[in-house]
Design a protein around this motif. Sequence first.
Motif, PDB file in Angstrom:
ATOM      1  N   ASP A 103     -10.106   6.147 -12.377  1.00 28.05           N
ATOM      2  CA  ASP A 103      -9.771   7.515 -11.981  1.00 28.05           C
ATOM      3  C   ASP A 103      -9.152   8.289 -13.146  1.00 28.05           C
ATOM      4  OD1 ASP A 103     -10.622   7.227  -9.325  1.00 28.05           O
ATOM      5  OD2 ASP A 103      -8.675   6.424  -8.705  1.00 28.05           O
ATOM      6  N   TRP A 104      -8.237   7.641 -13.847  1.00 29.19           N
ATOM      7  CA  TRP A 104      -7.556   8.315 -14.945  1.00 29.19           C
ATOM      8  C   TRP A 104      -8.516   8.709 -16.059  1.00 29.19           C
ATOM      9  CZ3 TRP A 104      -3.405  10.534 -13.813  1.00 29.19           C
ATOM     10  CH2 TRP A 104      -2.391   9.957 -13.058  1.00 29.19           C
ATOM     11  N   HIS A 105      -9.564   7.946 -16.232  1.00 32.72           N
ATOM     12  CA  HIS A 105     -10.465   8.195 -17.348  1.00 32.72           C
ATOM     13  C   HIS A 105     -11.774   8.858 -16.931  1.00 32.72           C
ATOM     14  CE1 HIS A 105      -8.076   6.097 -20.406  1.00 32.72           C
ATOM     15  NE2 HIS A 105      -7.682   5.328 -19.403  1.00 32.72           N
ATOM     16  N   ASP A 106     -11.823   9.347 -15.699  1.00 27.22           N
ATOM     17  CA  ASP A 106     -13.012  10.048 -15.210  1.00 27.22           C
ATOM     18  C   ASP A 106     -12.820  11.545 -15.434  1.00 27.22           C
ATOM     19  OD1 ASP A 106     -15.154  11.163 -13.952  1.00 27.22           O
ATOM     20  OD2 ASP A 106     -14.741  10.279 -11.979  1.00 27.22           O
ATOM     21  N   PRO A 107     -13.553  12.165 -16.370  1.00 28.91           N
ATOM     22  CA  PRO A 107     -13.346  13.594 -16.653  1.00 28.91           C
ATOM     23  C   PRO A 107     -13.739  14.504 -15.497  1.00 28.91           C
ATOM     24  CG  PRO A 107     -15.247  12.773 -17.843  1.00 28.91           C
ATOM     25  CD  PRO A 107     -14.596  11.575 -17.239  1.00 28.91           C
ATOM     26  N   GLU A 108     -14.468  13.963 -14.518  1.00 26.39           N
ATOM     27  CA  GLU A 108     -14.863  14.795 -13.382  1.00 26.39           C
ATOM     28  C   GLU A 108     -13.813  14.816 -12.272  1.00 26.39           C
ATOM     29  OE1 GLU A 108     -17.323  16.719 -13.394  1.00 26.39           O
ATOM     30  OE2 GLU A 108     -18.417  16.003 -15.147  1.00 26.39           O
ATOM     31  N   THR A 109     -12.819  13.954 -12.351  1.00 26.61           N
ATOM     32  CA  THR A 109     -11.761  13.942 -11.347  1.00 26.61           C
ATOM     33  C   THR A 109     -10.909  15.195 -11.480  1.00 26.61           C
ATOM     34  OG1 THR A 109     -11.690  11.525 -11.316  1.00 26.61           O
ATOM     35  CG2 THR A 109      -9.754  12.687 -10.478  1.00 26.61           C
ATOM     36  N   ARG A 110     -10.805  15.956 -10.407  1.00 25.49           N
ATOM     37  CA  ARG A 110     -10.090  17.239 -10.464  1.00 25.49           C
ATOM     38  C   ARG A 110      -9.038  17.361  -9.355  1.00 25.49           C
ATOM     39  NH1 ARG A 110      -9.995  20.328 -14.612  1.00 25.49           N
ATOM     40  NH2 ARG A 110      -9.990  22.227 -13.342  1.00 25.49           N
ATOM     41  N   THR A 111      -8.800  16.265  -8.587  1.00 21.60           N
ATOM     42  CA  THR A 111      -7.820  16.299  -7.511  1.00 21.60           C
ATOM     43  C   THR A 111      -6.805  15.192  -7.743  1.00 21.60           C
ATOM     44  OG1 THR A 111      -9.522  17.098  -5.999  1.00 21.60           O
ATOM     45  CG2 THR A 111      -7.488  16.289  -5.013  1.00 21.60           C
ATOM     46  N   LEU A 112      -5.547  15.506  -7.520  1.00 16.14           N
ATOM     47  CA  LEU A 112      -4.471  14.581  -7.841  1.00 16.14           C
ATOM     48  C   LEU A 112      -3.304  14.817  -6.896  1.00 16.14           C
ATOM     49  CD1 LEU A 112      -3.227  12.563 -10.012  1.00 16.14           C
ATOM     50  CD2 LEU A 112      -2.302  14.617 -11.119  1.00 16.14           C
ATOM     51  N   GLN A 113      -2.664  13.726  -6.487  1.00 10.68           N
ATOM     52  CA  GLN A 113      -1.421  13.802  -5.717  1.00 10.68           C
ATOM     53  C   GLN A 113      -0.317  13.082  -6.487  1.00 10.68           C
ATOM     54  OE1 GLN A 113      -1.690  13.586  -1.283  1.00 10.68           O
ATOM     55  NE2 GLN A 113      -3.594  12.459  -1.702  1.00 10.68           N
ATOM     56  N   MET A 114       0.796  13.758  -6.673  1.00 14.10           N
ATOM     57  CA  MET A 114       1.946  13.224  -7.405  1.00 14.10           C
ATOM     58  C   MET A 114       3.112  13.110  -6.433  1.00 14.10           C
ATOM     59  SD  MET A 114       3.985  15.038 -10.562  1.00 14.10           S
ATOM     60  CE  MET A 114       5.076  14.123 -11.643  1.00 14.10           C
ATOM     61  N   LEU A 115       3.572  11.873  -6.180  1.00  9.88           N
ATOM     62  CA  LEU A 115       4.656  11.618  -5.243  1.00  9.88           C
ATOM     63  C   LEU A 115       5.909  11.238  -6.036  1.00  9.88           C
ATOM     64  CD1 LEU A 115       5.917  11.217  -2.494  1.00  9.88           C
ATOM     65  CD2 LEU A 115       4.775   8.989  -2.342  1.00  9.88           C
ATOM     66  N   ARG A 116       6.959  12.061  -5.898  1.00 14.22           N
ATOM     67  CA  ARG A 116       8.194  11.857  -6.652  1.00 14.22           C
ATOM     68  C   ARG A 116       9.342  11.568  -5.695  1.00 14.22           C
ATOM     69  NH1 ARG A 116       7.539  17.049 -10.651  1.00 14.22           N
ATOM     70  NH2 ARG A 116       9.692  16.585 -11.249  1.00 14.22           N
ATOM     71  N   ARG A 117      10.099  10.530  -6.046  1.00 13.50           N
ATOM     72  CA  ARG A 117      11.275  10.143  -5.280  1.00 13.50           C
ATOM     73  C   ARG A 117      12.495  10.143  -6.199  1.00 13.50           C
ATOM     74  NH1 ARG A 117       7.051   6.821  -3.358  1.00 13.50           N
ATOM     75  NH2 ARG A 117       6.928   6.584  -1.088  1.00 13.50           N
ATOM     76  N   THR A 118      13.667  10.078  -5.593  1.00 10.58           N
ATOM     77  CA  THR A 118      14.916  10.045  -6.351  1.00 10.58           C
ATOM     78  C   THR A 118      15.896   9.145  -5.618  1.00 10.58           C
ATOM     79  OG1 THR A 118      16.797  11.367  -7.084  1.00 10.58           O
ATOM     80  CG2 THR A 118      15.631  12.142  -5.152  1.00 10.58           C
ATOM     81  N   PRO A 119      16.814   8.486  -6.341  1.00 12.74           N
ATOM     82  CA  PRO A 119      17.812   7.661  -5.672  1.00 12.74           C
ATOM     83  C   PRO A 119      18.934   8.458  -5.007  1.00 12.74           C
ATOM     84  CG  PRO A 119      18.143   7.584  -8.050  1.00 12.74           C
ATOM     85  CD  PRO A 119      16.863   8.337  -7.817  1.00 12.74           C
ATOM     86  N   GLY A 152      -5.979   9.464  -0.656  1.00 10.65           N
ATOM     87  CA  GLY A 152      -4.666   8.909  -0.403  1.00 10.65           C
ATOM     88  C   GLY A 152      -4.485   7.516  -0.961  1.00 10.65           C
ATOM     89  N   GLU A 153      -5.380   7.084  -1.828  1.00  5.47           N
ATOM     90  CA  GLU A 153      -5.302   5.753  -2.433  1.00  5.47           C
ATOM     91  C   GLU A 153      -4.708   5.851  -3.830  1.00  5.47           C
ATOM     92  OE1 GLU A 153      -5.961   3.024  -0.845  1.00  5.47           O
ATOM     93  OE2 GLU A 153      -6.629   4.111   0.953  1.00  5.47           O
ATOM     94  N   PRO A 154      -3.997   4.797  -4.263  1.00  5.54           N
ATOM     95  CA  PRO A 154      -3.416   4.841  -5.614  1.00  5.54           C
ATOM     96  C   PRO A 154      -4.482   5.050  -6.677  1.00  5.54           C
ATOM     97  CG  PRO A 154      -2.472   3.041  -4.350  1.00  5.54           C
ATOM     98  CD  PRO A 154      -3.613   3.578  -3.529  1.00  5.54           C
ATOM     99  N   PHE A 155      -4.117   5.826  -7.677  1.00  3.01           N
ATOM    100  CA  PHE A 155      -5.037   6.078  -8.783  1.00  3.01           C
ATOM    101  C   PHE A 155      -5.350   4.776  -9.510  1.00  3.01           C
ATOM    102  CE2 PHE A 155      -6.269  10.093 -11.110  1.00  3.01           C
ATOM    103  CZ  PHE A 155      -6.450  10.847  -9.959  1.00  3.01           C
ATOM    104  N   THR A 156      -6.611   4.622  -9.915  1.00  6.40           N
ATOM    105  CA  THR A 156      -7.056   3.451 -10.658  1.00  6.40           C
ATOM    106  C   THR A 156      -7.279   3.825 -12.124  1.00  6.40           C
ATOM    107  OG1 THR A 156      -9.403   3.888 -10.307  1.00  6.40           O
ATOM    108  CG2 THR A 156      -8.237   2.610  -8.587  1.00  6.40           C
ATOM    109  N   HIS A 157      -7.501   2.815 -12.938  1.00 10.43           N
ATOM    110  CA  HIS A 157      -7.793   3.045 -14.355  1.00 10.43           C
ATOM    111  C   HIS A 157      -9.014   3.941 -14.500  1.00 10.43           C
ATOM    112  CE1 HIS A 157      -9.662   2.104 -18.265  1.00 10.43           C
ATOM    113  NE2 HIS A 157      -8.413   1.978 -18.695  1.00 10.43           N
TER     114      HIS A 157
END
Length: 728
Positions: free
Chosen positions: A639-655, A632-637
């Motif tokens: 994290d983005w470049h770790d090829p073993e990372t296989r879990t991701l949460q994408m939170l989308r909002r709209t006005p 539940g922590e913001p992705f870090t640099h």
Amino acid sequence: MTPDGVSVAVLASHATAVDLCLIDPARDGSLRERRVPLDGPSFGVWHAHVPDVAPGQRYGFRVHGTWDPAAGLRHNPAKLLVDPYARGVVGTVDWDASIAGYVATSDGPGALDGDELGPADPRDSAPHVPHSVVVDVAGLRARTPDPRANRPYVPWRDTVVYEAHVRGLTMLHPDVPDELRGTYAALGHPAVVEHLTSLGVTAVELLPVHAKADEPHLAALDLTNYWGYNTLGFFAPEPSYATRAARDAGPDAVLDEIRTAVHALHEAGIEVLLDVVYNHTCEGGDDGPQLSWRGLDNTSYYLHDGNVPARLLDTTGTGNTLDFRRPRVVQLALDSLRYWADVVGVDGFRFDLAVTLGRSWDGFEPDHPFLVGLQTDPSLANLKLVAEPWDVGPGGWRTGQFPAPLAEWNDRFRDAARQFWLADVARLHRGEPGPGHDGVRDLATRLAGSADLFGHGDPPLARGPVASVNFVTAHDGFTMRDLVTYDEKHNEANGEDGRDGSPHNRSWNHGFEGVGDPRDPGTARIAALRARSVRNLLATLLLSAGTPMLTAGDEFGRTQGGNNNAYCQDGPTSWVDWDLAPWQRELLESTRALLALRREHPALTMDAFYRGTPLPGDAPSQPDLSWYDAAGEPFTHDDWHDPETRTLQMLRRTPVVGSSHVLVVLNGALSPMEVALAGRGNTDRRWRRAWSSREGTRAMAEHPEREPGERVILDGVSLVVYLAAPRG
């Protein structure tokens, strides 16, 4: 047509004379022919007004001039040529040797013994080639409904494209009458329309409906060019897709049938896009048949290599390429587009191998005259224009480089989705050492709308994510079901010893090749895994930012038996089978649920790129898009470049006031993962599970609300969608 006859004009800039040939079949099967010499040339165009010519009149051209293949000149008046601007055609190509402009060394064209073309063939080709037909377009438009009048004009942000073949979509539909199956008329049948509307698609993209011809090697194998990417006429509808009654009545009735189908789809709020093939024609390579453009003006219509002897330059992989450096070629394509937009009333076009259409003397140019014409032509204004942004010539991959307002097929989306959910998972399942492809980085970029590809321009980000036509499958390749059922292509029925079709599919059979033995207990387990993988792919497609495109039948698991190049399979291999097993009906409901989520929640249909900037309305204000890890922590640099990372949460909002936040949680690992739901500390909303690839249905009432930061278990290789509505 004019009130007293027809006005005729045809490009033949190197000819010494051109005859209009009026053809009348006799009762004994012979052809009576009246020849009318044309005046000219005026800037390469031969012309005349011919009185007493009525609708339904068959005709063609015979062109006189030099026969010098080494210089690219292929004039041969023994060959009857189809009018490139014909509004209707009748007949098919009979692979008689006379349809070659040269003296062939076998019973059909395409079998020369050497590199040099022989002398001009003196035999008359008229009995063996299609004939152009005069069509009273103005009269038809005056007495029938105008399909432009009820165009839905669906905004890009709400668009969901459904790629289908006129014949294949309806040939097996049990609720379509037998006499209508496989025809234009069937497209507008209530049973077909109901399926499309209940599914939630807003646009049908039809594989080519321009008049076509088969290739000689297919004719020799008793196969046909089912897909239709082998154009004979850019204005005439393919007659074989019309009902028998319309074909018997003639090309006027064929045109009326497709116009009526477009009108019916418009009445249901569904747009019609045409896949158009202006990059090449059905005349093939240098040794191909002489049916139209080759005999009229070979060096003006076709791209040549500039050498002596002259040879065709092929950037399409089909043997010939139309030369879009030539103003008359650009004019032909634009005139054709205007005709289909203004007369047939279609809502847009998908341009096959569109890089070829933008090639000038120095290669591809985004400001090529043809592409400028697309942007500025009044008949094409407000229509949907989609480029297939590649061809097989030098520098042919140009995804993201076409100008607005064109959208583009996004092959990078296709590859990222397949890689993450199939190829990488297969590697993990086999226990192969080493990292995955690149973790979640590429997939996240595609989920967010592919700004790396479509965000460039002046001003930046102007095209928006809707310029990315996202797809996982298309007519060319495996179906969605076959992606999870076969590691290898199975194209034996195509007669090419398996050489055709791409070997790079990023597919995974989940344990064994093909459907398996239903008596084997392992088959049910594998089937369940495959079904989940299909749902993962569908969810990724339908919930990503951009314009999703479904391939007909993928919504309920259509198979082609592992054939990934079924271009010549006009039969059950390619036709949509509507006899659904229970698991297929469940998949259909799952697809409908995903499309309903997309339709109901503005955060899933943004037409502007996410900028990661704060939005008003929340306390405290939070960005429109944010990414979180399993904790539940913001992705870090890192994290983005770790090829073993296989879990991701994408939170989308709209006005949009009153709209829900959307959380898409992906687990590409084999094992279940404990996930702390995103949003802790930045929202006071609670999450409720809306859809899961494990069950595949909407089940919000069955799951309790969860606070941000609350931990849940996410199944291995799965995707879950959560919604957070405003507190009442």
